[in-house]
Scaffold this active site. Sequence first.
Site, PDB file in Angstrom:
ATOM      1  N   ASP A  69       0.856  -1.186   0.000  1.00 28.02           N
ATOM      2  CA  ASP A  69       0.000   0.000   0.000  1.00 28.02           C
ATOM      3  C   ASP A  69       0.890   1.233   0.000  1.00 28.02           C
ATOM      4  O   ASP A  69       1.950   1.224  -0.624  1.00 28.02           O
ATOM      5  CB  ASP A  69      -0.919  -0.054   1.234  1.00 28.02           C
ATOM      6  CG  ASP A  69      -2.268   0.608   0.996  1.00 28.02           C
ATOM      7  OD1 ASP A  69      -2.310   1.844   0.865  1.00 28.02           O
ATOM      8  OD2 ASP A  69      -3.286  -0.108   0.932  1.00 28.02           O
ATOM      9  N   HIS A 103      -3.495   5.904   3.908  1.00 27.73           N
ATOM     10  CA  HIS A 103      -4.271   4.769   3.419  1.00 27.73           C
ATOM     11  C   HIS A 103      -3.724   3.444   3.942  1.00 27.73           C
ATOM     12  O   HIS A 103      -4.471   2.621   4.488  1.00 27.73           O
ATOM     13  CB  HIS A 103      -4.292   4.771   1.890  1.00 27.73           C
ATOM     14  CG  HIS A 103      -5.239   3.772   1.300  1.00 27.73           C
ATOM     15  ND1 HIS A 103      -4.884   2.468   1.050  1.00 27.73           N
ATOM     16  CD2 HIS A 103      -6.535   3.893   0.927  1.00 27.73           C
ATOM     17  CE1 HIS A 103      -5.913   1.829   0.539  1.00 27.73           C
ATOM     18  NE2 HIS A 103      -6.934   2.651   0.455  1.00 27.73           N
ATOM     19  N   ASN A 195     -14.391   1.006  -6.443  1.00 24.89           N
ATOM     20  CA  ASN A 195     -15.390   2.018  -6.082  1.00 24.89           C
ATOM     21  C   ASN A 195     -15.919   2.756  -7.302  1.00 24.89           C
ATOM     22  O   ASN A 195     -16.299   3.915  -7.209  1.00 24.89           O
ATOM     23  CB  ASN A 195     -14.787   3.041  -5.110  1.00 24.89           C
ATOM     24  CG  ASN A 195     -14.299   2.398  -3.830  1.00 24.89           C
ATOM     25  OD1 ASN A 195     -14.772   1.341  -3.448  1.00 24.89           O
ATOM     26  ND2 ASN A 195     -13.336   3.014  -3.188  1.00 24.89           N
ATOM     27  N   SER A 257     -11.770  -0.458  -0.161  1.00 25.10           N
ATOM     28  CA  SER A 257     -10.468  -0.660   0.492  1.00 25.10           C
ATOM     29  C   SER A 257     -10.672  -1.166   1.915  1.00 25.10           C
ATOM     30  O   SER A 257     -10.061  -2.142   2.346  1.00 25.10           O
ATOM     31  CB  SER A 257      -9.691   0.660   0.564  1.00 25.10           C
ATOM     32  OG  SER A 257      -8.912   0.877  -0.565  1.00 25.10           O
TER      33      SER A 257
END
Length: 385
Positions: A69, A103, A195, A257
Amino acid sequence: MSVLVKITASALILLIGLTSQQFSCSVYTPPARADVEPIRSDQWHLMFLKVAEAQMISKGDGIVVAVPDTGVDPHPDLSENLLTGIDTVAGGSGDGRKDSNSHGTSMAGLIAAHGRASDTGALGIAPRSKILPIMASTSDNFGEADDLAAAIEYAISESAQVISISSGGASTPRLVRAVETAIAANIVIVAAAGNVPNQPISYPASEEDVIAVGGVDRLGRHAAFSATGPEVDVVAPAVDIYSTSYGGKYSKGTGTSSATAIVAGAAALIRSKYPYLPAQEVAHRLTATAIDKGPPGRDDEYGYGVIDLVAALTADVPPLGFESVSAPADAGPTATADARSGGGDDGAQVRGLITLAVIAAVGVGWALVARRRRRGDDPPPRISR
């Protein structure tokens, strides 16, 4: 008071216009919130998923979850479970333990945050699992597909049992090989469905043997932003999800996520309780015990349904390829596992051959491991409860 980071126009591009080499973790704008006390009560998904009951059975002991990530900051609620990792992007800090975006830290917290004394701080689904942090994308949430491939290769070399991928995009030959190698190495891969409704699900969520995760809201309804399609395997909470952030702060995210990280935590619980269960059977436990939503059976919005942590850890689940067996959930060892000597938990014998959060905006994501039947017409064997 929460302060929201401004969303840039480039972030809203999501996967549109990415080159064949790029991928995106998501659009993620964490509020700069430092108050510890209310966080646990804000984590509504814990009660929704009956996490306290599930953690009486398993807490993820002995399981390493790789998180490729934006890096993972050593948050106080997570620091005891954070290993030393690596950066696969140019200019990174070198060990994966730095995150200027938030994130990656948020995803890691959803998986393995241990919180603080007196039930304060953030709590993850598998608070005794370990996080292998890998910076595979830059602070703007964009990276190269081959950087993700390198992250997966590193996770394999470090014997991770679960890889949680909350991002998605185009594939490259190296990335495809890395995913296939991880699957062959009996690693559970979880990735976000995405998304962006009405758009094809990106790679690696679209990979046959990756668990693709969609999202639901507080009422368990399909989240409007969650991508749909035949690749979706299961869904999990994805709206207003509180977790850890950089600098000891907390974030609130919305997107697949978050749902992906939650499912990765669920996979860690299962792998800890049933250490000899193959990755495909871990994925099968998640789908076979999911709470059916929408039309009966698998559908493109919910997949097989909302994950049920307690059922996934306790139910009698016939192994893949066998007809459903009717037996009470407390009837003894699972149909896919034999009791092993020693310890308090049932072990499992091998019977077969393993970003996407949005803060005040919409983002993009990936999907997780092993769902070999999801595109077929035949439903997997269901469990008896």
